[in-house]
Enzyme design. Sequence first.
Site, short mmCIF file in Angstrom:
data_model
loop_
_atom_site.label_atom_id
_atom_site.label_comp_id
_atom_site.label_asym_id
_atom_site.label_seq_id
_atom_site.Cartn_x
_atom_site.Cartn_y
_atom_site.Cartn_z
N GLU A 134 27.50 -12.39 1.79
CA GLU A 134 28.61 -12.23 1.60
C GLU A 134 29.26 -11.91 2.76
OE1 GLU A 134 29.78 -9.88 -1.75
OE2 GLU A 134 31.98 -9.15 -1.01
N GLU B 176 25.38 -4.24 -2.66
CA GLU B 176 26.17 -3.09 -2.16
C GLU B 176 25.94 -1.94 -2.83
OE1 GLU B 176 30.20 -3.97 -1.62
OE2 GLU B 176 29.81 -5.80 -0.09
#
Length: 657
Positions: free
Chosen positions: A539, A464
């Site tokens: 995720e 991220e």
Amino acid sequence: MTDAHETGRLNRRHFLGSGTAIGVALAADGVAQAAPAQAPATGALPMPATRDDLPLRAPVEDPSRLLLDRSWRFHLGDIPMPEIRGHGWSYNSAKAGQAQGAAAMQYDDSDWPEVDLPHDWASTMPFEESANVSQGYRRRGFGWYRRALRLDPVDRGRYLELQFGGIATNATIWFNGSIVAHNWSGYNSVYIDITDLARYGDDLNSIVVRVDAQTMEGWWYEGAGLYRHVWLAKRDATYIATDGIHADPRRAADGSWSVPVTATLGNIGKIPAEASIEVSLIDLDGRTIATQTALAHLPSLKPGTATLTIPVPAPRLWSIDTPTLYTLRTRLMRGGKAVDERTLRIGFRTLRFDAATGFHLNDRPLKIKGTCNHQDHAGVGVAVPDALWDWRLRRLKDLGCNAIRFAHSAIATEVLDACDRLGFLVMSENRNFNTSPDYIDQLEWLVRRDRNRPSVFMWSVFNEEPMQGTPAGYEMVRRMSVAVKALDDSRPVTAAMNSGMFAPVNVSQAVDVVGFNYQRDQYDRFHAANPTLPLTSSEDTSSFMTRGAWETDRAAHVMASYDEEPADWGSTHREGWKSVAERPFVAGTFVWTGFDYHGEPTPFEWPSAGSYFGIMDLCGFPKMAFYLHRAQWVDDVPLLDLMPHWNWPGREGRGSR
């Protein structure tokens, strides 16, 4: 596992930390085999099977190593260096071996308490509302460690190396008054050649470590201190380098198997040396099925290499259900005698990601049923004993989990040993998204250390990152991927993206497998736009639960267990898995998270100090999500779990769901 200055005492922590209780069955010659699974008794909690006796220990990978986990002195808090005044003092302090203050060899540490490793001092700190919520409201700060080390005079002329498994977070290390290492991450190991500075006999050596845990690398609880094992390697003057064996089995186009072996070697002698390597492959029954040798030229104080290839007819394959491990033993030979040795566990398996059909293990489609996990546990912080790690992994195995993403960093080697043995797939993740030399070194260390492991099936270069949808991010990942492929060309590179995947230039164009974090509503759009790019969820979910609670009370920081209250960026457990299961082109899932963890107590803050996301709580006890995923993921055992209660005494007439 040998410890310098070992005593006859054995307490609970030493028992757990030693690895004595790690679950592994061994053949008579020490070849690892998978321990048989046992179903729990009817009505019992889904816990790993109990044991009536201790399993045998695994063979030693590196017989030159001694464990240095005991007899460390520790000081909590920083100790400022003295202000140096005067020309003579200034002159002397600038010389090798003349460290000042608490780093000095002659410093009196007799009033420092003695600690054993692994050690996480943050786990003993009080909770403070003014401390960082992400770190679990525990202050970390600074700490110092010191240890004396006696080397026998017979060690003179050997290659000597200190190995720190992990130091949270930044560290400066002195040996005999000289700085020998700086380290800029709490997750990589540090290897230090101390040969030239070593002293022998009663002239004791001094090891000093200053730890800066004020520095953070994550937004979760990271602990503080020497939280993994520390080793001393004492090797012959000609030796096999640490992480110096590359032996990753390969299958050729015609279906034949081989093990190409490259050994990186060293020589501290004053003149070049001639040697050879002898490599033997041993099967599960203890039979040596092949032995090959190769000559090696070892220049003085420079690395040398030796290569060979072992053909292997019809090996038994490693898989998540039958994690078959072979033993590869490499000996460095001089004058007909073995002067150094390494023993590795390797597995024969094939990996393939397909943009249309997902992941294939050994040419069979396999849906990845994974969990993300941090490295802390209740009561011990990040200083998790080896046997507790084994227990945690067996909890995940009982869940039906077949893959783990250790978020967001390298995990200890002892944990990966258990993953190899128990049959997990591991997404191995790099901590720092940075292409400067220090951080490329960390990435290369990770790959070099773990590239022989059958469990490791992907390298993840980031999680991220804000630059993921930019040309700069693309260029960074392109360079990191090249660094990975130079050391291991058999596994795909991925990156966990949570945005930017539709930008004109973005990271998805620089990886082999695209990882999506919390993007289930974009699976179809991305696949339609990029039909040749393999895709996995790296995720997902982030759903809140409090174990044993069935009514939400936000004032009390309690979340019900009905799987109805996810984070605003996530989904319920049911929705997250459904989005993956019904799409063959999505390789699988990594649920956030397998276990609760300290820090990041979303959706609350003080006084909550740990997460609500886990399928299990901090102690490893199952929440409702455990039974839910077990029903989704376990295919070969009939299951029936009734929640919240069969008859629920005390709630008569109140109704339940």
